[in-house]
Design a protein around this motif. Structure first.
Motif, short mmCIF file in Angstrom:
data_model
loop_
_atom_site.label_atom_id
_atom_site.label_comp_id
_atom_site.label_asym_id
_atom_site.label_seq_id
_atom_site.Cartn_x
_atom_site.Cartn_y
_atom_site.Cartn_z
N PRO A 43 -10.84 -1.40 12.64
CA PRO A 43 -9.30 -1.50 12.36
C PRO A 43 -8.82 -1.93 10.72
N ALA A 44 -9.59 -2.73 10.18
CA ALA A 44 -9.17 -2.99 8.91
C ALA A 44 -9.09 -1.75 8.07
N LEU A 45 -10.18 -0.91 8.05
CA LEU A 45 -10.36 0.03 7.21
C LEU A 45 -9.04 1.29 7.66
N PHE A 46 -9.05 1.45 8.89
CA PHE A 46 -8.15 2.18 9.46
C PHE A 46 -6.75 2.00 8.96
N ASN A 47 -6.48 0.56 9.07
CA ASN A 47 -4.88 0.25 8.69
C ASN A 47 -4.88 0.42 7.18
N ILE A 74 -6.15 2.56 5.02
CA ILE A 74 -5.94 3.81 4.71
C ILE A 74 -4.53 4.19 5.32
N ARG A 75 -4.07 3.84 6.47
CA ARG A 75 -2.89 4.01 6.97
C ARG A 75 -1.61 3.73 6.33
N TRP A 76 -1.79 2.26 5.61
CA TRP A 76 -0.82 1.83 4.76
C TRP A 76 -0.77 2.36 3.41
N LEU A 77 -1.95 2.86 2.87
CA LEU A 77 -1.89 3.19 1.69
C LEU A 77 -1.26 4.89 1.75
N GLY A 78 -1.71 5.46 2.95
CA GLY A 78 -1.15 6.79 2.94
C GLY A 78 0.51 6.75 3.13
N ALA A 79 0.95 5.90 3.81
CA ALA A 79 2.30 5.69 3.88
C ALA A 79 3.15 5.19 2.71
N ALA A 80 2.56 4.41 1.83
CA ALA A 80 3.13 3.98 0.59
C ALA A 80 3.12 5.04 -0.31
N ASN A 125 -2.39 14.98 2.29
CA ASN A 125 -3.31 15.30 3.55
C ASN A 125 -4.18 14.26 3.76
N LEU A 126 -4.93 13.89 2.72
CA LEU A 126 -6.12 13.06 2.68
C LEU A 126 -5.66 11.58 3.37
N LEU A 127 -4.78 11.21 2.76
CA LEU A 127 -4.26 9.77 3.24
C LEU A 127 -3.50 9.73 4.36
N ASN A 128 -4.16 10.26 5.22
CA ASN A 128 -3.67 10.29 6.81
C ASN A 128 -4.80 9.93 7.70
N PRO A 129 -5.09 8.65 8.07
CA PRO A 129 -6.22 8.18 8.98
C PRO A 129 -6.05 8.94 10.22
#
Length: 206
Positions: free
Chosen positions: A69-73, A75-81, A120-124
């Motif tokens: 979860p920590a890694l997924f989140n 990447i998720r926040w980085l992609g959204a940012a 495309n990459l920053l989308n977990p």
């Protein structure tokens, strides 16, 4: 891979590629700002990200991301940012006549390719999606390399054609409107807002 199985893969890939998302928004925005031909570089960058996603899942790293979860989140926040950054950048950009620039912000082919790659990459969720999607078309009792080659060629080939042939082309009628400062400012704001909206969905939809 049998023909019926490949056709199922092909059909599913077409439907998935036609579903609007950050990649489609990025492609249409590029087509408006730098033209249909040069928007190909952004589409190509997105395909490099798809290749990496497939490699990550095939190597088993996707399971680690999905189950951490920590890694997924992160990447998720980085992609959204990153999507919010692109959105704000478009909204505050000063429109420039198309004849005087290679695109919004003077985007080079490398800049377009790099941005498409990161979008495309920053989308977990893409990794998790491929994790659920790819195994359905892989037969473990058969040689894996040929299957992954066919799968990769199909997924990347279809997405490239849909992005450049459909989404980039769909933006072409608006090019004349984008040629005026007022039109360019309006379209930049629309696509900027769409980037931010997709970022919100990335964070809110679990």
């Amino acid at each position: 891979m049998t023909l019926p199985l490949w056709f199922s893969l092909f059909t599913a890939t077409v439907v998935i590629s036609l579903t609007p998302g950050a990649g489609a928004i990025n492609t249409m925005s590029n087509s408006l700002s730098v033209g249909w031909r040069r928007s190909f570089w952004g589409v190509l960058g997105q395909q490099f990200a798809l290749l990496l996603h497939i490699a990550i899942v095939a190597a088993g790293v996707g399971v680690l991301v999905a189950n951490t979860p920590a890694l997924f989140n992160a990447i998720r926040w980085l992609g959204a940012a990153y999507l919010v950054y692109l959105g704000i950048r478009l909204i505050v950009a000063t429109p420039q006549p198309q004849a005087e620039t290679a695109g919004a912000g003077g985007a080079s082919a490398w800049a377009l390719l790099r941005r498409g790659f990161w979008v495309n990459l920053l989308n977990p969720k893409a990794i998790v999606f491929f994790l659920a999607f790819l195994p359905q078309f892989i037969r473990p009792d058969q040689p894996l390399a040929p299957q992954y080659l066919i799968l990769t060629a199909t997924v990347v080939g279809v997405d490239l054609l849909v992005m450049w042939g459909f989404f980039a082309s769909a933006a072409k009628p608006f090019r004349r409107y984008a040629a005026t400062p007022r039109g360019a400012r309006t379209l930049n704001s629309v696509f900027g807002a769409l980037f931010i909206a997709v970022a919100g969905l990335l964070l809110l939809v679990h």
